[in-house]
Design a protein around this motif. Structure first.
Motif, PDB file in Angstrom:
ATOM      1  N   TYR A  28      29.243  39.148  57.727  1.00  0.00           N
ATOM      2  CA  TYR A  28      29.290  38.762  56.532  1.00  0.00           C
ATOM      3  C   TYR A  28      30.562  39.495  55.588  1.00  0.00           C
ATOM      4  N   ALA A  29      30.602  40.883  56.026  1.00  0.00           N
ATOM      5  CA  ALA A  29      31.483  41.572  55.171  1.00  0.00           C
ATOM      6  C   ALA A  29      32.901  41.131  55.847  1.00  0.00           C
ATOM      7  N   ALA A  30      33.109  40.923  56.991  1.00  0.00           N
ATOM      8  CA  ALA A  30      34.339  40.252  57.641  1.00  0.00           C
ATOM      9  C   ALA A  30      34.884  39.228  56.970  1.00  0.00           C
ATOM     10  N   ARG A  31      33.954  38.133  56.797  1.00  0.00           N
ATOM     11  CA  ARG A  31      34.265  36.791  56.205  1.00  0.00           C
ATOM     12  C   ARG A  31      34.619  37.087  54.675  1.00  0.00           C
ATOM     13  N   TRP A  32      33.861  38.101  53.925  1.00  0.00           N
ATOM     14  CA  TRP A  32      34.262  38.324  52.574  1.00  0.00           C
ATOM     15  C   TRP A  32      35.943  38.672  52.451  1.00  0.00           C
ATOM     16  N   GLN A  33      36.078  39.741  53.501  1.00  0.00           N
ATOM     17  CA  GLN A  33      37.690  40.334  53.288  1.00  0.00           C
ATOM     18  C   GLN A  33      38.575  39.057  53.527  1.00  0.00           C
ATOM     19  N   ARG A  34      38.116  38.113  54.706  1.00  0.00           N
ATOM     20  CA  ARG A  34      39.277  37.154  54.910  1.00  0.00           C
ATOM     21  C   ARG A  34      39.038  36.262  53.409  1.00  0.00           C
ATOM     22  N   ARG A  35      37.936  35.919  52.797  1.00  0.00           N
ATOM     23  CA  ARG A  35      37.769  35.083  51.771  1.00  0.00           C
ATOM     24  C   ARG A  35      38.827  35.798  50.488  1.00  0.00           C
ATOM     25  N   LEU A  36      38.696  37.164  50.567  1.00  0.00           N
ATOM     26  CA  LEU A  36      39.246  37.946  49.329  1.00  0.00           C
ATOM     27  C   LEU A  36      41.029  37.711  49.695  1.00  0.00           C
ATOM     28  N   LYS A  37      41.348  37.592  50.934  1.00  0.00           N
ATOM     29  CA  LYS A  37      42.807  37.390  51.039  1.00  0.00           C
ATOM     30  C   LYS A  37      43.068  35.741  50.750  1.00  0.00           C
ATOM     31  N   TRP A  38      42.403  34.944  50.980  1.00  0.00           N
ATOM     32  CA  TRP A  38      42.394  33.463  50.606  1.00  0.00           C
ATOM     33  C   TRP A  38      42.454  33.279  49.169  1.00  0.00           C
ATOM     34  N   TYR A  39      41.763  34.041  48.394  1.00  0.00           N
ATOM     35  CA  TYR A  39      41.814  34.034  47.052  1.00  0.00           C
ATOM     36  C   TYR A  39      43.228  34.386  46.452  1.00  0.00           C
ATOM     37  N   ALA A  40      43.691  35.478  47.195  1.00  0.00           N
ATOM     38  CA  ALA A  40      44.783  36.185  46.676  1.00  0.00           C
ATOM     39  C   ALA A  40      46.007  35.257  47.009  1.00  0.00           C
ATOM     40  N   GLN A  41      46.039  34.489  48.110  1.00  0.00           N
ATOM     41  CA  GLN A  41      46.922  33.452  48.560  1.00  0.00           C
ATOM     42  C   GLN A  41      46.854  32.149  47.686  1.00  0.00           C
ATOM     43  N   GLN A  42      45.894  32.080  47.040  1.00  0.00           N
ATOM     44  CA  GLN A  42      45.864  31.091  45.972  1.00  0.00           C
ATOM     45  C   GLN A  42      46.305  31.380  44.595  1.00  0.00           C
ATOM     46  N   GLY A  43      46.360  32.620  44.469  1.00  0.00           N
ATOM     47  CA  GLY A  43      46.963  32.820  42.964  1.00  0.00           C
ATOM     48  C   GLY A  43      45.586  33.444  42.362  1.00  0.00           C
ATOM     49  N   VAL A  44      44.563  33.795  42.908  1.00  0.00           N
ATOM     50  CA  VAL A  44      43.225  34.129  42.301  1.00  0.00           C
ATOM     51  C   VAL A  44      42.994  35.583  42.503  1.00  0.00           C
ATOM     52  N   LEU A  45      43.302  36.536  41.503  1.00  0.00           N
ATOM     53  CA  LEU A  45      43.288  37.829  41.887  1.00  0.00           C
ATOM     54  C   LEU A  45      41.982  38.614  41.151  1.00  0.00           C
ATOM     55  N   PRO A  46      41.703  39.849  41.563  1.00  0.00           N
ATOM     56  CA  PRO A  46      40.623  40.466  40.950  1.00  0.00           C
ATOM     57  C   PRO A  46      40.635  40.866  39.256  1.00  0.00           C
ATOM     58  N   GLU A  47      39.722  40.720  38.723  1.00  0.00           N
ATOM     59  CA  GLU A  47      39.507  41.230  37.419  1.00  0.00           C
ATOM     60  C   GLU A  47      40.301  42.333  37.022  1.00  0.00           C
ATOM     61  N   GLU A  48      39.868  43.507  37.716  1.00  0.00           N
ATOM     62  CA  GLU A  48      40.403  44.829  37.730  1.00  0.00           C
ATOM     63  C   GLU A  48      41.859  44.988  37.992  1.00  0.00           C
ATOM     64  N   ASP A  49      42.713  43.940  38.784  1.00  0.00           N
ATOM     65  CA  ASP A  49      43.825  43.908  38.835  1.00  0.00           C
ATOM     66  C   ASP A  49      44.604  43.062  37.724  1.00  0.00           C
ATOM     67  N   GLY A  50      43.866  42.676  36.697  1.00  0.00           N
ATOM     68  CA  GLY A  50      44.302  41.907  35.626  1.00  0.00           C
ATOM     69  C   GLY A  50      44.325  40.372  35.928  1.00  0.00           C
ATOM     70  N   GLY A  51      43.646  39.950  37.040  1.00  0.00           N
ATOM     71  CA  GLY A  51      43.779  38.454  37.487  1.00  0.00           C
ATOM     72  C   GLY A  51      45.168  37.980  38.015  1.00  0.00           C
ATOM     73  N   GLY A  52      45.117  36.660  38.249  1.00  0.00           N
ATOM     74  CA  GLY A  52      46.128  35.984  38.728  1.00  0.00           C
ATOM     75  C   GLY A  52      46.584  34.854  38.287  1.00  0.00           C
ATOM     76  N   PRO A  53      47.572  33.977  38.475  1.00  0.00           N
ATOM     77  CA  PRO A  53      48.118  32.990  37.845  1.00  0.00           C
ATOM     78  C   PRO A  53      47.042  31.962  37.755  1.00  0.00           C
ATOM     79  N   ASN A  54      46.267  31.735  38.946  1.00  0.00           N
ATOM     80  CA  ASN A  54      45.406  30.430  39.055  1.00  0.00           C
ATOM     81  C   ASN A  54      44.066  31.181  38.871  1.00  0.00           C
ATOM     82  N   GLY A  55      43.683  32.173  38.530  1.00  0.00           N
ATOM     83  CA  GLY A  55      42.399  32.553  38.253  1.00  0.00           C
ATOM     84  C   GLY A  55      42.105  33.978  38.215  1.00  0.00           C
ATOM     85  N   ILE A  56      40.824  34.459  37.824  1.00  0.00           N
ATOM     86  CA  ILE A  56      40.553  35.694  37.823  1.00  0.00           C
ATOM     87  C   ILE A  56      39.200  35.969  38.939  1.00  0.00           C
ATOM     88  N   LEU A  57      39.135  36.720  39.656  1.00  0.00           N
ATOM     89  CA  LEU A  57      38.087  37.014  40.688  1.00  0.00           C
ATOM     90  C   LEU A  57      37.195  38.074  40.171  1.00  0.00           C
TER      91      LEU A  57
END
Length: 111
Positions: A28-57
């Motif tokens: 599950y933790a490994a899938r989450w890491q892959r999913r986190l990378k997928w979000y970043a590729q979609q322009g959805v970045l973590p809230e603590e990093d200021g979010g991304g152009p396509n969303g805040i995670l």
């Protein structure tokens, strides 16, 4: 992929909220890491990093137990930062009666 929750503000990027309930499971933790990378590729970045152009995670986990006060604070912080779209009923359309064309004959109704 669908997030656990999506918050759609009236303006600005969407907020995607993931709840990670099984991070103690290595697969599950490994899938989450892959999913986190997928979000970043979609322009959805973590809230603590200021979010991304396509969303805040944002995410919560039970890794160190349920921390309801912290989760509420996170929700409040994220929601306060966005105007939340509320479903409203569509206004009823009011139209004026069309004037009758005197040159056009009226259709006779059923007899």
């Amino acid at each position: 992929m669908l997030p656990d929750f999506t918050i759609t503000p009236l303006s600005g990027p969407a907020i995607y909220w993931e709840h990670l309930g099984m991070l103690d499971n290595p697969e599950y933790a490994a899938r989450w890491q892959r999913r986190l990378k997928w979000y970043a590729q979609q322009g959805v970045l973590p809230e603590e990093d200021g979010g991304g152009p396509n969303g805040i995670l944002v995410w919560t986990s039970e890794e160190y137990g349920v921390d309801e006060p912290e989760w509420r604070a996170l929700a409040q912080r994220v929601i306060d930062a966005a105007a939340i779209r509320r479903a409203r009923p569509a206004p009823s359309k009011k139209t004026a009666a069309r004037p009758r064309n005197p040159e056009r004959p009226r259709l006779a109704g059923p007899s």
